[in-house]
Scaffold this motif. Structure first.
Motif, PDB file in Angstrom:
ATOM      1  N   ALA A  57       0.844  -1.197   0.000  1.00 27.06           N
ATOM      2  CA  ALA A  57       0.000   0.000   0.000  1.00 27.06           C
ATOM      3  C   ALA A  57       0.879   1.247   0.000  1.00 27.06           C
ATOM      4  O   ALA A  57       2.002   1.233   0.516  1.00 27.06           O
ATOM      5  CB  ALA A  57      -0.919   0.000   1.219  1.00 27.06           C
ATOM      6  N   VAL A  58       0.365   2.299  -0.601  1.00 27.98           N
ATOM      7  CA  VAL A  58       1.054   3.589  -0.618  1.00 27.98           C
ATOM      8  C   VAL A  58       0.175   4.628   0.065  1.00 27.98           C
ATOM      9  O   VAL A  58      -1.047   4.489   0.099  1.00 27.98           O
ATOM     10  CB  VAL A  58       1.407   4.046  -2.045  1.00 27.98           C
ATOM     11  CG1 VAL A  58       2.455   3.149  -2.654  1.00 27.98           C
ATOM     12  CG2 VAL A  58       0.180   4.105  -2.932  1.00 27.98           C
ATOM     13  N   ALA A  59       0.829   5.670   0.585  1.00 22.87           N
ATOM     14  CA  ALA A  59       0.103   6.703   1.322  1.00 22.87           C
ATOM     15  C   ALA A  59       0.398   8.085   0.742  1.00 22.87           C
ATOM     16  O   ALA A  59       1.317   8.269  -0.051  1.00 22.87           O
ATOM     17  CB  ALA A  59       0.492   6.659   2.801  1.00 22.87           C
ATOM     18  N   GLY A  60      -0.405   9.047   1.162  1.00 25.93           N
ATOM     19  CA  GLY A  60      -0.209  10.432   0.763  1.00 25.93           C
ATOM     20  C   GLY A  60      -0.486  10.653  -0.711  1.00 25.93           C
ATOM     21  O   GLY A  60      -1.362  10.014  -1.294  1.00 25.93           O
ATOM     22  N   SER A  61       0.291  11.542  -1.313  1.00 29.78           N
ATOM     23  CA  SER A  61       0.043  11.875  -2.719  1.00 29.78           C
ATOM     24  C   SER A  61       0.233  10.667  -3.637  1.00 29.78           C
ATOM     25  O   SER A  61      -0.397  10.586  -4.688  1.00 29.78           O
ATOM     26  CB  SER A  61       0.942  13.027  -3.164  1.00 29.78           C
ATOM     27  OG  SER A  61       2.296  12.682  -3.041  1.00 29.78           O
ATOM     28  N   SER A  62       1.062   9.708  -3.244  1.00 34.83           N
ATOM     29  CA  SER A  62       1.243   8.492  -4.054  1.00 34.83           C
ATOM     30  C   SER A  62      -0.066   7.730  -4.205  1.00 34.83           C
ATOM     31  O   SER A  62      -0.321   7.118  -5.238  1.00 34.83           O
ATOM     32  CB  SER A  62       2.291   7.583  -3.424  1.00 34.83           C
ATOM     33  OG  SER A  62       3.548   8.209  -3.425  1.00 34.83           O
ATOM     34  N   PHE A  65      -2.159   8.715  -7.113  1.00 28.15           N
ATOM     35  CA  PHE A  65      -1.651   8.323  -8.427  1.00 28.15           C
ATOM     36  C   PHE A  65      -2.005   6.881  -8.773  1.00 28.15           C
ATOM     37  O   PHE A  65      -1.789   6.442  -9.899  1.00 28.15           O
ATOM     38  CB  PHE A  65      -0.131   8.499  -8.506  1.00 28.15           C
ATOM     39  CG  PHE A  65       0.295   9.929  -8.637  1.00 28.15           C
ATOM     40  CD1 PHE A  65       0.072  10.634  -9.801  1.00 28.15           C
ATOM     41  CD2 PHE A  65       0.911  10.573  -7.583  1.00 28.15           C
ATOM     42  CE1 PHE A  65       0.462  11.956  -9.930  1.00 28.15           C
ATOM     43  CE2 PHE A  65       1.311  11.890  -7.687  1.00 28.15           C
ATOM     44  CZ  PHE A  65       1.085  12.592  -8.868  1.00 28.15           C
ATOM     45  N   ALA A  66      -2.546   6.136  -7.813  1.00 24.56           N
ATOM     46  CA  ALA A  66      -2.918   4.741  -8.065  1.00 24.56           C
ATOM     47  C   ALA A  66      -4.061   4.683  -9.072  1.00 24.56           C
ATOM     48  O   ALA A  66      -4.876   5.614  -9.168  1.00 24.56           O
ATOM     49  CB  ALA A  66      -3.327   4.058  -6.760  1.00 24.56           C
ATOM     50  N   GLU A  67      -4.137   3.592  -9.792  1.00 23.37           N
ATOM     51  CA  GLU A  67      -5.176   3.400 -10.809  1.00 23.37           C
ATOM     52  C   GLU A  67      -6.566   3.609 -10.219  1.00 23.37           C
ATOM     53  O   GLU A  67      -6.928   2.999  -9.219  1.00 23.37           O
ATOM     54  CB  GLU A  67      -5.083   1.981 -11.389  1.00 23.37           C
ATOM     55  CG  GLU A  67      -6.044   1.705 -12.509  1.00 23.37           C
ATOM     56  CD  GLU A  67      -5.748   2.490 -13.773  1.00 23.37           C
ATOM     57  OE1 GLU A  67      -6.708   2.834 -14.483  1.00 23.37           O
ATOM     58  OE2 GLU A  67      -4.564   2.770 -14.042  1.00 23.37           O
ATOM     59  N   GLY A  68      -7.342   4.495 -10.812  1.00 28.46           N
ATOM     60  CA  GLY A  68      -8.712   4.740 -10.383  1.00 28.46           C
ATOM     61  C   GLY A  68      -8.844   5.676  -9.192  1.00 28.46           C
ATOM     62  O   GLY A  68      -9.953   5.901  -8.712  1.00 28.46           O
ATOM     63  N   ASP A  75      -6.062   8.805   1.247  1.00 33.27           N
ATOM     64  CA  ASP A  75      -4.702   8.975   1.734  1.00 33.27           C
ATOM     65  C   ASP A  75      -3.937   7.663   1.717  1.00 33.27           C
ATOM     66  O   ASP A  75      -2.758   7.629   2.007  1.00 33.27           O
ATOM     67  CB  ASP A  75      -4.724   9.548   3.162  1.00 33.27           C
ATOM     68  CG  ASP A  75      -3.348   9.962   3.631  1.00 33.27           C
ATOM     69  OD1 ASP A  75      -2.672  10.684   2.871  1.00 33.27           O
ATOM     70  OD2 ASP A  75      -2.945   9.556   4.727  1.00 33.27           O
ATOM     71  N   ASN A  76      -4.599   6.573   1.335  1.00 37.41           N
ATOM     72  CA  ASN A  76      -3.935   5.282   1.303  1.00 37.41           C
ATOM     73  C   ASN A  76      -4.589   4.426   0.225  1.00 37.41           C
ATOM     74  O   ASN A  76      -5.813   4.402   0.117  1.00 37.41           O
ATOM     75  CB  ASN A  76      -4.034   4.599   2.668  1.00 37.41           C
ATOM     76  CG  ASN A  76      -2.973   3.546   2.850  1.00 37.41           C
ATOM     77  OD1 ASN A  76      -3.042   2.495   2.234  1.00 37.41           O
ATOM     78  ND2 ASN A  76      -1.994   3.837   3.681  1.00 37.41           N
ATOM     79  N   ALA A  77      -3.769   3.722  -0.568  1.00 34.84           N
ATOM     80  CA  ALA A  77      -4.296   2.858  -1.625  1.00 34.84           C
ATOM     81  C   ALA A  77      -3.488   1.576  -1.715  1.00 34.84           C
ATOM     82  O   ALA A  77      -2.256   1.601  -1.626  1.00 34.84           O
ATOM     83  CB  ALA A  77      -4.268   3.580  -2.974  1.00 34.84           C
ATOM     84  N   ILE A  78      -4.189   0.465  -1.909  1.00 39.64           N
ATOM     85  CA  ILE A  78      -3.539  -0.826  -2.135  1.00 39.64           C
ATOM     86  C   ILE A  78      -3.179  -0.881  -3.612  1.00 39.64           C
ATOM     87  O   ILE A  78      -4.036  -0.707  -4.480  1.00 39.64           O
ATOM     88  CB  ILE A  78      -4.477  -1.987  -1.765  1.00 39.64           C
ATOM     89  CG1 ILE A  78      -4.830  -1.924  -0.283  1.00 39.64           C
ATOM     90  CG2 ILE A  78      -3.838  -3.324  -2.136  1.00 39.64           C
ATOM     91  CD1 ILE A  78      -5.953  -2.850   0.119  1.00 39.64           C
ATOM     92  N   ILE A  79      -1.882  -1.132  -3.900  1.00 45.61           N
ATOM     93  CA  ILE A  79      -1.423  -1.126  -5.288  1.00 45.61           C
ATOM     94  C   ILE A  79      -0.882  -2.474  -5.750  1.00 45.61           C
ATOM     95  O   ILE A  79      -0.515  -2.616  -6.904  1.00 45.61           O
ATOM     96  CB  ILE A  79      -0.368  -0.032  -5.526  1.00 45.61           C
ATOM     97  CG1 ILE A  79       0.841  -0.256  -4.632  1.00 45.61           C
ATOM     98  CG2 ILE A  79      -0.975   1.342  -5.330  1.00 45.61           C
ATOM     99  CD1 ILE A  79       2.065   0.528  -5.046  1.00 45.61           C
ATOM    100  N   GLY A  80      -0.823  -3.451  -4.848  1.00 42.93           N
ATOM    101  CA  GLY A  80      -0.323  -4.763  -5.247  1.00 42.93           C
ATOM    102  C   GLY A  80      -0.642  -5.837  -4.228  1.00 42.93           C
ATOM    103  O   GLY A  80      -0.779  -5.559  -3.049  1.00 42.93           O
ATOM    104  N   ILE A  81      -0.764  -7.064  -4.728  1.00 42.27           N
ATOM    105  CA  ILE A  81      -0.941  -8.240  -3.875  1.00 42.27           C
ATOM    106  C   ILE A  81       0.388  -8.977  -3.859  1.00 42.27           C
ATOM    107  O   ILE A  81       0.950  -9.273  -4.926  1.00 42.27           O
ATOM    108  CB  ILE A  81      -2.078  -9.151  -4.388  1.00 42.27           C
ATOM    109  CG1 ILE A  81      -3.404  -8.388  -4.376  1.00 42.27           C
ATOM    110  CG2 ILE A  81      -2.166 -10.421  -3.548  1.00 42.27           C
ATOM    111  CD1 ILE A  81      -4.553  -9.119  -5.042  1.00 42.27           C
ATOM    112  N   VAL A  82       0.906  -9.246  -2.672  1.00 36.07           N
ATOM    113  CA  VAL A  82       2.240  -9.833  -2.528  1.00 36.07           C
ATOM    114  C   VAL A  82       2.158 -11.355  -2.655  1.00 36.07           C
ATOM    115  O   VAL A  82       1.367 -12.007  -1.993  1.00 36.07           O
ATOM    116  CB  VAL A  82       2.834  -9.457  -1.148  1.00 36.07           C
ATOM    117  CG1 VAL A  82       4.163 -10.155  -0.932  1.00 36.07           C
ATOM    118  CG2 VAL A  82       2.972  -7.948  -1.035  1.00 36.07           C
TER     119      VAL A  82
END
Length: 88
Positions: A57-62, A65-68, A75-82
């Motif tokens: 997961a990424v936080a803040g302005s990142s 930028f996540a898809e959708g 303020d937080n988005a999941i961007i990948g499954i490990v």
């Protein structure tokens, strides 16, 4: 970026219209070896993750930028499954 495990969901019937249709999940940060760390985070799911999965997961302005998530008040988005973590 943080490693985390999905531990729950958030249901909000009233929310900012820009969050409509977005899945909100509760994350428990974990260390690279899988041990729980302090705290919890609510995150917008952009990759279709589910309960029990380890995610990145990424936080803040990142997060915006996540898809959708463009123009989404998140303020937080999941961007990948490990799949695996390797420590050298």
């Amino acid at each position: 970026m943080i490693l985390a495990r999905v531990v729950g969901t958030v249901v909000a019937t009233r929310k900012d219209p820009r969050l409509e249709g977005k899945k909100l999940l509760i994350l428990k940060p974990v260390s690279p070896d899988g041990k729980d760390e302090n705290g919890y985070v609510v995150s917008v799911d952009t990759v279709g993750s589910g309960i029990g999965e380890r995610v990145i997961a990424v936080a803040g302005s990142s997060a915006r930028f996540a898809e959708g998530c463009k123009d989404t008040p998140a303020d937080n988005a999941i961007i990948g499954i490990v799949d695996e973590v390797h420590l050298d």
